[in-house]
Write a protein that holds these residues in place. Structure first.
Motif, short mmCIF file in Angstrom:
data_model
loop_
_atom_site.label_atom_id
_atom_site.label_comp_id
_atom_site.label_asym_id
_atom_site.label_seq_id
_atom_site.Cartn_x
_atom_site.Cartn_y
_atom_site.Cartn_z
N ASN A 82 0.80 -1.23 0.00
CA ASN A 82 0.00 0.00 0.00
C ASN A 82 0.83 1.27 0.00
N TYR A 83 2.13 1.18 -0.31
CA TYR A 83 2.96 2.37 -0.44
C TYR A 83 3.64 2.33 -1.81
N LEU A 130 0.96 2.11 10.15
CA LEU A 130 -0.10 2.85 10.83
C LEU A 130 -1.28 1.92 11.03
N ALA A 131 -1.70 1.75 12.29
CA ALA A 131 -2.89 0.97 12.61
C ALA A 131 -4.08 1.90 12.81
N VAL A 132 -5.19 1.56 12.18
CA VAL A 132 -6.44 2.31 12.32
C VAL A 132 -7.37 1.49 13.21
N VAL A 133 -7.91 2.09 14.25
CA VAL A 133 -8.80 1.40 15.18
C VAL A 133 -10.23 1.89 14.95
N ILE A 134 -11.12 0.95 14.71
CA ILE A 134 -12.51 1.27 14.40
C ILE A 134 -13.29 1.57 15.68
N GLY A 135 -14.16 2.59 15.62
CA GLY A 135 -14.94 2.98 16.79
C GLY A 135 -16.44 2.86 16.62
N ARG A 136 -16.90 2.69 15.38
CA ARG A 136 -18.34 2.53 15.11
C ARG A 136 -18.52 1.43 14.09
N THR A 137 -19.60 0.67 14.22
CA THR A 137 -19.86 -0.40 13.27
C THR A 137 -19.97 0.18 11.86
N ALA A 138 -19.20 -0.41 10.94
CA ALA A 138 -19.09 0.13 9.58
C ALA A 138 -19.45 -0.95 8.57
N LEU A 201 1.70 11.63 8.29
CA LEU A 201 2.42 11.06 9.42
C LEU A 201 3.73 10.44 8.97
N GLY A 202 4.80 10.75 9.67
CA GLY A 202 6.10 10.16 9.38
C GLY A 202 6.27 8.84 10.09
N LEU A 203 6.83 7.85 9.38
CA LEU A 203 7.09 6.52 9.94
C LEU A 203 8.58 6.23 9.84
N ARG A 204 9.17 5.72 10.93
CA ARG A 204 10.59 5.38 10.91
C ARG A 204 10.81 4.07 11.67
N LEU A 205 11.83 3.34 11.22
CA LEU A 205 12.19 2.07 11.88
C LEU A 205 13.70 1.89 11.81
N TRP A 206 14.27 1.42 12.93
CA TRP A 206 15.70 1.16 13.03
C TRP A 206 15.93 -0.30 13.39
N VAL A 207 16.98 -0.90 12.86
CA VAL A 207 17.42 -2.24 13.26
C VAL A 207 18.83 -2.10 13.83
N ASN A 208 18.98 -2.46 15.09
CA ASN A 208 20.28 -2.34 15.78
C ASN A 208 20.85 -0.93 15.62
N GLY A 209 19.98 0.06 15.71
CA GLY A 209 20.39 1.46 15.66
C GLY A 209 20.54 2.03 14.27
N THR A 217 2.99 8.58 5.41
CA THR A 217 1.71 8.05 4.95
C THR A 217 1.21 8.77 3.69
N ALA A 218 1.83 9.88 3.33
CA ALA A 218 1.49 10.53 2.06
C ALA A 218 1.80 9.63 0.87
N GLU A 219 2.67 8.63 1.07
CA GLU A 219 3.03 7.69 0.00
C GLU A 219 2.04 6.54 -0.15
N GLN A 220 1.03 6.50 0.70
CA GLN A 220 0.07 5.40 0.59
C GLN A 220 -0.65 5.43 -0.75
#
Length: 285
Positions: A82-83, A130-138, A201-209, A217-220
């Motif tokens: 999705n990116y 990014l996790a989206v949590v649902i709050g109303r039945t959809a 929203l910016g997303l970042r991940l590091w492995v062993n620093g 998320t603009a790239e979705q």
């Protein structure tokens, strides 16, 4: 609001992180952070009122485990490829419609819990999402505005994956996605009112620093509103359901050979702007 759950696994209590960064006990106001709570406007209003009035007891955070911010998750719907940048790095065509697969709710662990490398695994991979949590039945939502109105909040998810199981062992992706501990979630559930634009929203991940993923998320390919609207055409989404919305570029699968898949002893850290940070040590199952 930043809602979370603290305590030993299986015995977490509801809590709130206030605007000053102080941990507050919610157990005197609500029994837990779960789907029924997120669907209950009156209960959420009680939390806000108690927080604003300074009535919530302070919790000593020293040595206190942070668990998943959501209890009794119904289902985890995941969106693959999705990116735009992730599709490019893996040599895949961007999908014409969202790719859907599932993770079982029992893969969810806390944001700082140990993650287990499966037995016989050679291709365990990382994915900040990014996790989206649902709050109303959809069901059968008709517009992006309607879709966003059904979102209770957002969280950091780590969609850990075993690529050989996922892609080389036949059948669906599910074998490489549902190993135990493969969905650290949290530290907080941030209510939707504090995330005015989920596509910024910016997303970042590091492995062993070492920084491995640094995306936005603009790239979705399919934004949050479209994902929620689309999924609701095929299944009913209930309060407390979670949608993992895909990962940006920088995974081990997209790296040159030899691909740097995860091994026992590796440490992965990940964050999304405004939603908090995770840290996991990987160990053998």
């Amino acid at each position: 609001m930043k809602l979370l759950r603290v305590g030993t696994a299986g015995a977490e209590r509801p809590a709130l992180l206030d605007t000053e960064g102080t941990l507050r006990d919610l157990s005197g106001v609500v029994p837990d952070i779960d789907g029924p709570l997120l669907a209950d406007d009156a209960a959420l209003a009680r939390i806000r009122a108690a927080a604003d009035a300074g009535e919530l007891p302070v919790l000593d955070a020293t040595g206190l485990r942070i668990g998943p911010p959501l209890a009794r998750i119904g289902k985890i719907v995941c969106i693959g490829l999705n990116y735009h940048d992730h599709a490019r790095e893996t040599g895949a065509e961007p999908p014409a419609e969202p790719v859907i697969f599932f993770k079982a709710a029992d893969t969810v662990v806390g944001p700082y819990d140990t993650v287990l490398v499966p037995r016989e695994s050679t291709q365990t991979d990382w994915e900040v999402e990014l996790a989206v949590v649902i709050g109303r039945t959809a069901r059968y939502l008709g517009s992006h505005e309607e879709a966003l109105a059904h979102v209770a909040g957002y969280a950091v998810a780590h969609d850990v994956s075993e690529r050989e199981f996922q892609l080389e062992r036949g059948g669906t992706w599910d074998k490489g996605k549902n190993c135990e501990t493969f969905n650290p979630l949290g530290p907080w559930l941030v209510t939707a009112d504090e995330v005015p634009d989920p596509q910024a929203l910016g997303l970042r991940l590091w492995v062993n620093g070492e920084l491995k993923q640094n995306g936005t998320t603009a790239e979705q390919i399919f934004g949050v509103a479209e994902v929620v609207r689309y999924v609701s055409q095929f299944m009913t989404l209930y309060p407390g359901d979670v949608i993992n919305t895909g990962t940006p570029a920088g995974v081990a699968l997209g790296a040159p050979e030899p691909k740097p898949f995860l091994r026992a002893g590796d440490v992965v850290e990940l964050e999304i702007g405004g939603l908090g940070r995770q840290r996991q040590e990987f160990k053998d199952a």
